[in-house]
Design an enzyme around this catalytic site. Structure first.
Site, mmCIF file in Angstrom:
data_model
loop_
_atom_site.group_PDB
_atom_site.id
_atom_site.type_symbol
_atom_site.label_atom_id
_atom_site.label_comp_id
_atom_site.label_asym_id
_atom_site.label_seq_id
_atom_site.Cartn_x
_atom_site.Cartn_y
_atom_site.Cartn_z
ATOM 1 N N LYS A 156 0.855 -1.183 0.000
ATOM 2 C CA LYS A 156 0.000 0.000 0.000
ATOM 3 C C LYS A 156 0.894 1.236 0.000
ATOM 4 O O LYS A 156 1.691 1.440 0.919
ATOM 5 C CB LYS A 156 -0.892 -0.040 1.240
ATOM 6 C CG LYS A 156 -1.821 1.130 1.447
ATOM 7 C CD LYS A 156 -2.703 0.826 2.659
ATOM 8 C CE LYS A 156 -3.561 2.005 3.053
ATOM 9 N NZ LYS A 156 -4.415 1.675 4.220
ATOM 10 N N ASP A 252 -14.252 2.214 10.450
ATOM 11 C CA ASP A 252 -14.632 2.291 9.033
ATOM 12 C C ASP A 252 -14.932 0.897 8.487
ATOM 13 O O ASP A 252 -14.415 0.505 7.435
ATOM 14 C CB ASP A 252 -13.525 2.971 8.223
ATOM 15 C CG ASP A 252 -14.011 3.363 6.822
ATOM 16 O OD1 ASP A 252 -15.211 3.682 6.679
ATOM 17 O OD2 ASP A 252 -13.195 3.339 5.877
#
Length: 601
Positions: A156, A252
């Protein structure tokens, strides 16, 4: 990220490890008025058949919407390709604007050094891009050396140029810290390492090739069998309860943030994207308004929440898995918030009538707007709908620690009332409590003590638990704790949850009869006030007079019920929770009026 449904071009690869999106500066009214008007006109012409999940953001105070972007989740009707969604705008206690100092523009004055190794390119051979988000992208890579030599991984990549606020830098710093500390669970994406250079932060994780849970939902038209939904829910609840036990709240949770390890139907799920996560103790409340619109809990919008907010998000996922539609919908972000705060999800449309009663009850218990009455992740695993599915295990519940602490600090009168209530519990209630009691006792012991609780926590501890200092939360309050199973049930019973059940009146009446026989006695108002921790400034006779049965001076049924909800310590300042409902309602109404003013509803 998703592409607009009206475009015929091939959509770009979506990024299953999507780097979190950092909030952009608010648009000015001059730049945004035309866009808002066009959107309003379009919305009146056609109701979208597919809704979008906004990218994870911190919501900023303002009454204008930021540009459209995001991933998608299903709604009623057919399932066309994903379409973009706008960012959510909402109230935040502190507004953080981009730092503009220095010649580099926005964010140039920030310290973006993370103290990470700078040898990423020496350790990994970069492969193809596997996804791209608005503020970053994901690469496949191969480890060149070390224990994982030759292994394929996902990287990432978060560009430092996109970190334009101090809060964005801190979020990345905390994400790396949590991923490093939080390890050891099968349903948690495995973290390998983190690096940085002058331009980027690199987070190296295991490669999951099965895609997002969202992809699976879309491929199946949004509807799953109850058995498949149970399998998904068991894995999600297990990893989330593990995070909560470590003192970590995700903030989230949504289908996009769960990956499948492989493409098989029964592939293992992996939780990802801890960019908005934070540490929280059992009795702490957070006030940052963060998350994704369709999954955000009501108490997050009210700026006072704990780990229960994650459970609400799981409830939304469960609703989607079982019926293929979202529980809350609106054309605008402010409309979504209003729906979350004011409306209840529908269980009368198909396929709900054809689903089991237990499935419906399971989702309703997760989507209770009152976080005190909502099931925890561990409790949900003991729900009759899911507990017998493929050997589901019920882990330690972080809320138990809070309840035990409250019981220890309770007055003798309230302890007696709770003991009476615990004697009315059903077999389903006792199933969960037996599991917790077994976790928290030492081997060959039938007593819960501070030492046994610490030993149980140590068995499951990660570095994240050390960071959140969960064990420190217990130390002095529970030093004299010694509970057998009967008293443990009294300490761990959640009054607010029982109150949400249809059988609550029966529970309370039966408990009061037991209490009236065994523990009730004549009480003077000053004594009751002392036991509830009410100070001399409180108008005692006006407040507590209806707690006393006038015929004999003993606690009335109304007083008994209020005592069950009451203050758990003599040292607590102010009124007990049951005496402040009107004030809470006032605060909620005040927030709602401000909310409508902000969004011009």
């Amino acid at each position: 990220m998703g592409t607009c449904a009206s475009k015929s071009s091939k959509p770009p690869k979506r990024n299953p490890y999507r780097p979190r999106d950092f909030p952009e500066p608010l648009q000015t009214p001059e730049n945004n008025n035309n866009n808002n008007q066009q959107q309003s006109d379009d919305e009146e012409k056609v109701k979208p058949s597919f809704f979008s999940t906004p990218s994870p953001v911190r919501f900023f105070l303002g009454n204008k919407k930021s540009p459209a972007r995001g991933n998608s989740t299903p709604t009623r009707g057919p399932f066309p390709p994903p379409s973009p969604a706008k960012h959510i705008m909402a109230v935040l206690t502190r507004r953080r604007r981009p730092v503009t100092e220095g010649a580099g523009g926005a964010g140039a004055g920030l310290d973006k050094r993370f103290g990470l190794s700078k040898r990423f390119k020496d350790r990994y051979e970069v492969g193809e891009e596997v996804g791209r988000g608005h503020f970053g992208y994901t690469l496949s890579a191969t480890c060149k050396s070390g224990d994982h030599s030759g292994q394929k991984v996902a990287v990432k990549v978060i560009p430092k140029a996109k970190m334009t606020t101090a809060i964005a830098v801190e979020d990345v710093r905390r994400e790396v810290k949590i991923l490093q500390a939080l390890a050891g669970h099968d349903n948690l994406v495995r973290f390998y390492d983190a690096f940085e250079d002058d331009d980027n932060v690199y987070i190296v994780m295991e490669l999951c090739e099965g895609g997002e849970l969202l992809d699976r939902i879309l491929a199946r038209g949004g509807k799953f069998t109850e058995d498949y939904a149970k399998n998904v829910m068991a894995q999600i609840l297990n990893v989330v309860s593990f995070c909560h036990l470590q003192g970590v709240i995700h903030r989230d949770l949504k289908p996009e943030n769960f990956l499948l390890k492989a493409k098989d139907d029964d592939s293992q799920l992996k939780a990802i994207d801890f960019g908005l996560s934070d540490y929280v103790k059992p009795d702490e409340k957070l006030n940052d308004i963060v998350g994704s619109a369709y999954y955000v809990a009501p108490e997050v919008l009210l700026r006072s929440y704990g780990t229960e907010a994650d459970v609400w998000s799981i409830g939304v996922i469960a609703y989607i898995l079982l019926c293929g539609t979202r529980p809350f919908w609106a054309r605008t972000e402010s409309g979504i918030f209003r729906s979350v705060l004011k409306t209840d999800p529908s269980f009368i449309e198909q396929p709900w009538p054809s689903l089991s009663t237990q499935a419906k009850d399971f989702v309703q218990c997760l989507l209770n707007k009152d976080p005190r009455k909502r099931m925890t992740a561990a409790q949900a695993l003991s729900h009759p709908w899911i507990r017998d599915h493929n050997g589901v295990e019920v882990p330690i519940d972080i809320r138990i620690l809070r309840l035990l602490k409250a019981y220890t600090l309770s007055s003798p009168l309230r302890k007696a009332a709770l003991r009476a209530l615990s004697r009315t519990l059903t077999a389903d209630d006792l199933f969960y409590l037996k599991k917790q009691f077994q976790h928290l006792t030492l081997e060959k012991s039938e007593i819960v003590t501070l030492e046994s609780i610490k030993a149980a926590l140590t068995k499951h501890a990660t570095n994240a638990m050390k960071e959140s200092r969960i064990t420190d939360y217990l130390t002095w309050q529970l030093s004299t704790l010694r509970l057998d199973f009967d008293e443990f049930c009294a300490a761990a019973v959640c009054v607010h949850q029982l109150e949400s059940f249809d059988r609550w009146e029966q529970h309370a009446r039966c408990a009061y009869e037991i209490f009236d026989k065994d523990g009730n006695r004549a009480i003077v108002i000053e004594e009751l006030a002392s036991e509830l921790g009410l100070g001399p400034s409180v108008p005692l006779h006006a407040v507590l007079n209806d707690w006393i049965r006038h015929t004999d001076g003993k606690l009335s049924f109304l007083g008994f019920v209020k005592l069950l909800h009451g203050v758990s310590t003599r040292n607590t300042r102010g009124y007990d929770e049951s005496l402040t409902e009107s004030y809470k309602a006032y605060l909620c109404n005040a927030f709602w009026e401000r909310f409508k003013a902000v969004f011009k509803l």
